[in-house]
Design an enzyme around this catalytic site. Structure first.
Site, PDB file in Angstrom:
ATOM      1  N   THR A  76     -13.033 -44.476  10.085  1.00  0.00           N
ATOM      2  CA  THR A  76     -13.358 -44.973  11.421  1.00  0.00           C
ATOM      3  C   THR A  76     -13.563 -43.821  12.400  1.00  0.00           C
ATOM      4  O   THR A  76     -14.487 -43.847  13.224  1.00  0.00           O
ATOM      5  CB  THR A  76     -12.224 -45.875  11.943  1.00  0.00           C
ATOM      6  OG1 THR A  76     -11.965 -46.885  10.978  1.00  0.00           O
ATOM      7  CG2 THR A  76     -12.582 -46.515  13.262  1.00  0.00           C
ATOM      8  N   THR A  77     -12.719 -42.807  12.319  1.00  0.00           N
ATOM      9  CA  THR A  77     -12.784 -41.659  13.223  1.00  0.00           C
ATOM     10  C   THR A  77     -14.086 -40.884  13.056  1.00  0.00           C
ATOM     11  O   THR A  77     -14.516 -40.175  13.964  1.00  0.00           O
ATOM     12  CB  THR A  77     -11.561 -40.747  13.001  1.00  0.00           C
ATOM     13  OG1 THR A  77     -10.376 -41.524  13.177  1.00  0.00           O
ATOM     14  CG2 THR A  77     -11.522 -39.586  13.966  1.00  0.00           C
ATOM     15  N   TYR A 100     -13.789 -58.665  10.957  1.00  0.00           N
ATOM     16  CA  TYR A 100     -14.572 -59.716  11.589  1.00  0.00           C
ATOM     17  C   TYR A 100     -14.442 -61.074  10.901  1.00  0.00           C
ATOM     18  O   TYR A 100     -14.290 -62.099  11.541  1.00  0.00           O
ATOM     19  CB  TYR A 100     -16.070 -59.311  11.680  1.00  0.00           C
ATOM     20  CG  TYR A 100     -16.900 -60.244  12.525  1.00  0.00           C
ATOM     21  CD1 TYR A 100     -16.845 -60.180  13.908  1.00  0.00           C
ATOM     22  CD2 TYR A 100     -17.725 -61.196  11.939  1.00  0.00           C
ATOM     23  CE1 TYR A 100     -17.595 -61.048  14.693  1.00  0.00           C
ATOM     24  CE2 TYR A 100     -18.477 -62.071  12.714  1.00  0.00           C
ATOM     25  CZ  TYR A 100     -18.418 -61.994  14.088  1.00  0.00           C
ATOM     26  OH  TYR A 100     -19.150 -62.858  14.854  1.00  0.00           O
ATOM     27  N   TYR A 131      -6.499 -49.876   3.437  1.00  0.00           N
ATOM     28  CA  TYR A 131      -6.417 -49.483   4.843  1.00  0.00           C
ATOM     29  C   TYR A 131      -6.283 -50.737   5.695  1.00  0.00           C
ATOM     30  O   TYR A 131      -7.213 -51.514   5.816  1.00  0.00           O
ATOM     31  CB  TYR A 131      -7.676 -48.682   5.216  1.00  0.00           C
ATOM     32  CG  TYR A 131      -7.762 -48.209   6.645  1.00  0.00           C
ATOM     33  CD1 TYR A 131      -6.646 -48.138   7.479  1.00  0.00           C
ATOM     34  CD2 TYR A 131      -8.982 -47.789   7.158  1.00  0.00           C
ATOM     35  CE1 TYR A 131      -6.742 -47.687   8.780  1.00  0.00           C
ATOM     36  CE2 TYR A 131      -9.098 -47.333   8.465  1.00  0.00           C
ATOM     37  CZ  TYR A 131      -7.984 -47.283   9.265  1.00  0.00           C
ATOM     38  OH  TYR A 131      -8.087 -46.837  10.555  1.00  0.00           O
ATOM     39  N   ARG A 164      -8.461 -53.251  14.695  1.00  0.00           N
ATOM     40  CA  ARG A 164      -9.917 -53.147  14.562  1.00  0.00           C
ATOM     41  C   ARG A 164     -10.500 -54.309  13.757  1.00  0.00           C
ATOM     42  O   ARG A 164     -11.645 -54.697  13.975  1.00  0.00           O
ATOM     43  CB  ARG A 164     -10.303 -51.824  13.885  1.00  0.00           C
ATOM     44  CG  ARG A 164     -10.113 -50.607  14.768  1.00  0.00           C
ATOM     45  CD  ARG A 164     -10.668 -49.364  14.095  1.00  0.00           C
ATOM     46  NE  ARG A 164     -10.525 -48.186  14.932  1.00  0.00           N
ATOM     47  CZ  ARG A 164     -11.404 -47.794  15.849  1.00  0.00           C
ATOM     48  NH1 ARG A 164     -12.490 -48.511  16.075  1.00  0.00           N
ATOM     49  NH2 ARG A 164     -11.206 -46.700  16.564  1.00  0.00           N
ATOM     50  N   LYS A 194      -2.933 -47.020   3.691  1.00  0.00           N
ATOM     51  CA  LYS A 194      -2.880 -46.453   5.031  1.00  0.00           C
ATOM     52  C   LYS A 194      -2.591 -47.626   5.959  1.00  0.00           C
ATOM     53  O   LYS A 194      -3.439 -48.478   6.202  1.00  0.00           O
ATOM     54  CB  LYS A 194      -4.199 -45.780   5.406  1.00  0.00           C
ATOM     55  CG  LYS A 194      -4.211 -45.233   6.831  1.00  0.00           C
ATOM     56  CD  LYS A 194      -5.585 -44.705   7.231  1.00  0.00           C
ATOM     57  CE  LYS A 194      -5.581 -44.257   8.681  1.00  0.00           C
ATOM     58  NZ  LYS A 194      -6.928 -43.819   9.131  1.00  0.00           N
ATOM     59  N   ILE A 211      -2.351 -40.234   7.362  1.00  0.00           N
ATOM     60  CA  ILE A 211      -3.767 -39.906   7.539  1.00  0.00           C
ATOM     61  C   ILE A 211      -3.968 -39.897   9.042  1.00  0.00           C
ATOM     62  O   ILE A 211      -3.940 -40.939   9.688  1.00  0.00           O
ATOM     63  CB  ILE A 211      -4.697 -40.896   6.826  1.00  0.00           C
ATOM     64  CG1 ILE A 211      -4.511 -40.768   5.308  1.00  0.00           C
ATOM     65  CG2 ILE A 211      -6.151 -40.626   7.200  1.00  0.00           C
ATOM     66  CD1 ILE A 211      -5.330 -41.759   4.489  1.00  0.00           C
TER      67      ILE A 211
END
Length: 291
Positions: free
Chosen positions: A46-47, A109, A135, A140, A164, A206
């Protein structure tokens, strides 16, 4: 899975002023982390603004990082989504020769049931022999993957080696640590909770902020792994402010502002994200200059 213990960093994708990928800055960032104690690198998370990176750019980024890294650190590649069939196809069509593991985000979503999460990751597990790190980031994705679902996946599929966890939920971390198989990795995805999670039996982090201050952050996580809580929290307390600042508006605008102050990369992000506000950049600059 010793290679995923310690401090992993979720690398940004640096951009030039025309918003093309700045490969020289990315090379500088990779070497900076390798030289300063980071244990493994995470690509296309994402980052990295993966939602706005094209497939062609992603391949170029992977190749640049693989070449720059030159087998010095383990590499984890983010491959995830909410279309299970497409994620499976993506995994099968990606050259994973130089990749040590896959980080796969819980479907966003769509808001699946817990059984939906399970079946999604079952399909991903069957698509590759590579180690998979789940993850969970409900902030999000709009839906939490329960600890019980994670533990079920950990017990049923040998290549699902860790998670994560980024729900910023202390109770869920503790449930994972209590119930997990012995070798399963619980990796903090929350920079503010990383030391406490590691001290409680987690496998490290992470991190987002870790790529800007790899020496300090990896030292802190090593203190956690060694049970040195006093030494670890001495570092944690010094970093609390900057961790809050980088997430104050959006990620990765905050961390890019820090890396800009360190002369590693620019503050540029791709829409719909915008750079950190002048006020936030001023606070970040003050912190970096006095750290």
């Amino acid at each position: 899975m010793q290679k995923f213990i310690g401090t992993g960093v979720a690398l940004i994708t640096p951009f030039k002023n025309d918003l093309s990928v700045d490969f020289e800055a990315l090379k500088k960032l990779v070497n900076y982390n390798i030289d300063n104690g980071t244990d493994y690198l995470v690509i296309n998370g994402t980052t990295a603004e993966s939602a706005t990176i094209s497939k062609e750019e992603r391949q170029q980024i992977i190749e640049l990082i693989v070449t720059t890294n030159n087998n010095r650190l383990p590499l984890v590649l983010g491959i995830g989504g909410n279309n299970t069939l497409e994620v499976v196809k993506d995994i099968k069509n990606t050259d994973l020769t130089n990749i040590d593991g896959i980080l796969s985000v819980a479907p966003y979503y769509s808001k699946p049931t817990q059984e939906g999460f399970y079946q999604h990751f079952k399909a991903i597990s069957a698509a590759t022999e590579k180690p998979i790190i789940l993850y969970n980031v409900p902030g999000r994705t709009a839906k939490n993957m329960d600890a019980a679902t994670t533990i079920r996946l950990a017990k049923d599929f040998k290549n699902i080696v860790g998670i994560k966890e980024a729900g910023n939920n202390t109770q869920q971390y503790l449930e994972l640590l209590r119930d997990k198989p012995e070798d399963f990795l619980v990796i903090s995805g929350d920079d503010d909770l990383a030391l406490g999670v590691t001290l409680a039996g987690g496998s490290g982090v992470i991190s987002v902020i870790g790529q800007a201050f790899p020496k300090q952050f990896s030292t802190m996580i090593n203190c956690g792994l060694e049970g040195k809580n006093k030494e670890g929290y001495a570092i944690h307390f010094k970093m609390m402010e900057i961790i809050d600042l980088i997430f104050a508006e959006n990620n990765p605008a905050g961390i890019k502002s820090v890396l800009n102050e360190l002369n590693i990369s620019s503050t540029n992000v791709r829409l719909p994200l915008v750079p950190a506000s002048d006020e936030l950049q001023h606070k970040i600059k003050n912190f970096v200059n006095n750290f």
